[in-house]
Design an enzyme around this catalytic site. Structure first.
Site, mmCIF file in Angstrom:
data_model
loop_
_atom_site.group_PDB
_atom_site.id
_atom_site.type_symbol
_atom_site.label_atom_id
_atom_site.label_comp_id
_atom_site.label_asym_id
_atom_site.label_seq_id
_atom_site.Cartn_x
_atom_site.Cartn_y
_atom_site.Cartn_z
ATOM 1 N N ASP A 246 59.853 39.661 -43.479
ATOM 2 C CA ASP A 246 60.714 39.784 -42.300
ATOM 3 C C ASP A 246 61.036 41.252 -42.117
ATOM 4 O OD1 ASP A 246 62.518 37.578 -40.577
ATOM 5 O OD2 ASP A 246 63.228 39.648 -40.494
ATOM 6 N N ASP A 294 55.913 32.055 -37.658
ATOM 7 C CA ASP A 294 57.048 31.538 -36.870
ATOM 8 C C ASP A 294 57.761 32.699 -36.183
ATOM 9 O OD1 ASP A 294 59.024 29.959 -35.803
ATOM 10 O OD2 ASP A 294 60.205 29.845 -37.653
ATOM 11 N N CYS A 334 58.104 29.646 -29.851
ATOM 12 C CA CYS A 334 59.354 29.061 -29.355
ATOM 13 C C CYS A 334 59.662 29.558 -27.941
ATOM 14 C CB CYS A 334 60.512 29.335 -30.308
ATOM 15 S SG CYS A 334 60.787 31.066 -30.648
HETATM 16 N N1 SAH Z 1 60.928 31.154 -39.868
HETATM 17 C C1 SAH Z 1 62.363 31.267 -39.771
HETATM 18 C C2 SAH Z 1 62.838 31.691 -38.402
HETATM 19 C C3 SAH Z 1 62.199 32.937 -37.860
HETATM 20 S S1 SAH Z 1 63.086 33.739 -36.600
HETATM 21 C C4 SAH Z 1 63.017 29.952 -40.177
HETATM 22 O O1 SAH Z 1 62.316 28.945 -40.331
HETATM 23 O O2 SAH Z 1 64.220 29.935 -40.368
HETATM 24 C C5 SAH Z 1 62.160 35.171 -36.352
HETATM 25 C C6 SAH Z 1 62.337 36.241 -37.412
HETATM 26 O O3 SAH Z 1 61.334 37.211 -37.180
HETATM 27 C C7 SAH Z 1 63.659 36.999 -37.395
HETATM 28 O O4 SAH Z 1 64.277 36.885 -38.646
HETATM 29 C C8 SAH Z 1 63.274 38.468 -37.115
HETATM 30 O O5 SAH Z 1 64.016 39.392 -37.911
HETATM 31 C C9 SAH Z 1 61.833 38.490 -37.531
HETATM 32 N N2 SAH Z 1 60.956 39.469 -36.855
HETATM 33 C C10 SAH Z 1 60.909 39.790 -35.533
HETATM 34 N N3 SAH Z 1 59.890 40.646 -35.293
HETATM 35 C C11 SAH Z 1 59.271 40.865 -36.475
HETATM 36 C C12 SAH Z 1 58.137 41.636 -36.888
HETATM 37 N N4 SAH Z 1 57.424 42.343 -36.007
HETATM 38 N N5 SAH Z 1 57.794 41.613 -38.194
HETATM 39 C C13 SAH Z 1 58.500 40.894 -39.088
HETATM 40 N N6 SAH Z 1 59.563 40.138 -38.759
HETATM 41 C C14 SAH Z 1 59.949 40.116 -37.471
#
Ligand code: SAH
Length: 391
Positions: A246, A294, A334
């Site tokens: 993340d 995700d 989403c």
């Molecule tokens: N899979 C998680 C929800 C993901 S929400 C669950 O099941 O609870 C999306 C996440 O992606 C967020 O925490 C955000 O910080 C992260 N994010 C957004 N852009 C990103 C990137 N380019 N690289 C890594 N993480 C990213």
């Protein structure tokens, strides 16, 4: 002047057709005459003066009306109470294997712009329109009566409230709510920060997809866009090792602490940009048996769709290349602007470019406590495909 005793709105014939087709939203362009103030529950009339139904009225949003009833039936306290009761009873009947779930999913429960999530003994509510914002004290009263929670928090720090001219705030509405609430999802305990976490604290809409994905998880796993590690932790006991990515340092801290709390020792959390990491892993020849994608909604509005397609395709293509034969890809979007057909096309095109033959094992959506209302595509926002790499 706007009389407060009998607020009413007249809509166009096109607006009336939309109501008859089952869509609860009437846009400003289909409103002909307004005798109401923002936040009123109004009687909706057609151009000939006939009653079409009752709705929440907003004087700021492009969505002027959110229909509560069609026809003469009133939309007062009794309606709210019986719909809240039905929504909650349905969740109780589903035998959800978790102590956190969505009790009320707005339009999907015929309670437009009203969200209620349960985290153990606590509730988190969101008022996403002027109408629900006005009714919030009564809704809270009903929830106290129906659920008897130890506390109710309003997470009204949501962007869409700006479109309604509403403030951004997090407010305690009843009892008390601690900084961290402990909940269970499947076999995993989560400490949830309902005051500040993303959404209302957890991505409850992915609960059933995590459980479903667990059935196929194996070998070396990569959890992309992990947030607090909900996928990583749920699948870890089926895998040899898990890398969770993340971009947020704070999220990575949560993953590590969540792993410790659950006695999970094979999860390594890294703060990294998924796009960069997938590229460099491909260059260095790394391989995985299970990959979860995700990402956040790349397409927040219609104009961003094309760029979003490219983003989804890129991560899917890279993930397919990183998978070993027999490997599992759990891939999600989403954005409701990317519908199931479009997402299928993106994933297919990614597979062609990756020279990977992929078989679809499951096409899934948001958990059942986030119901999709037929004819209202806006309520079908989460798509989750589970695929297997052949060859
Ligand atoms: N899979 C998680 C929800 C993901 S929400 C669950 O099941 O609870 C999306 C996440 O992606 C967020 O925490 C955000 O910080 C992260 N994010 C957004 N852009 C990103 C990137 N380019 N690289 C890594 N993480 C990213």
């Amino acid at each position: 002047m706007t009389p407060t005793h009998d607020p009413r709105v007249v809509i166009s014939g096109r607006g009336e057709d939309r109501v008859r087709s089952g869509h609860p939203w009437i846009y400003r362009t289909d409103v002909a005459d307004v005798r109401a103030t923002g936040g009123d529950t109004v009687v909706v009339h057609n151009p000939r003066g006939r009653i079409v139904g009752h709705a929440l009225f907003s004087d700021r949003s492009q969505i002027s009306l959110r229909m509560l009833t069609v026809g003469e039936a009133p939309a007062g306290r009794d309606l709210w109470r019986s719909r809240l009761e039905a929504a909650i009873a349905f969740r109780r009947s589903m035998t959800i294997d978790a102590t956190a779930c969505r009790l009320v999913h707005g339009e999907g429960d015929l309670l437009p712009s009203c969200v209620v999530d349960q985290y153990g003994d606590y509730l988190v509510v969101q008022a996403l329109s002027q109408g629900v914002n006005r009714l919030l004290p009564q809704i809270v009263e009903m929830l106290v009566d129906l659920v008897a929670p130890a506390g109710i928090l309003a997470r009204n720090d949501v962007k869409v409230r700006q479109l309604e001219g509403l403030d951004s705030s997090v407010t305690l509405l009843h009892g008390s709510v601690p900084p961290l609430v402990s909940v269970r999802e499947g076999r995993i305990e989560h400490e949830v920060d309902v005051w500040h976490g993303q959404k209302t604290g957890l991505f409850l809409d992915q609960r059933e997809n995590r459980i479903a994905a667990r059935a196929y998880a194996h070998g070396r796993m990569l959890d992309c866009f992990s947030y607090h590690g909900a996928f990583a932790l749920q699948l870890a006991d089926r895998c040899d090792e898990v890398i969770a990515l993340d971009v947020s340092e704070d999220a990575v801290g949560h993953i590590t602490r969540n792993a410790q709390r659950n006695g999970v020792t094979n999860v390594e959390a890294r703060s990294a940009n998924v796009f960069d990491t997938l590229r460099s892993m491909e260059r260095s020849g790394e391989r995985f048996d299970t990959i979860v994608l995700d990402p956040p909604a790349f397409a927040k509005n219609k104009d961003a769709v094309e760029k979003a397609y490219a983003g989804y395709k890129e991560i899917n293509l890279r993930a397919m290349k990183l998978l070993r034969p027999g490997g599992i890809l759990v891939t999600c979007t989403c954005s409701y602007h990317v519908d199931e057909g479009a997402f299928g096309q993106i994933v297919y095109e990614a597979s062609v470019d990756a020279h990977a033959r992929m078989a679809v094992l499951e096409k899934r959506m948001q958990s059942r406590d986030h119901p999709v209302l037929l004819g209202v595509p806006e309520t079908y926002y989460l798509k989750c495909f589970i695929l297997r790499k052949l060859g």
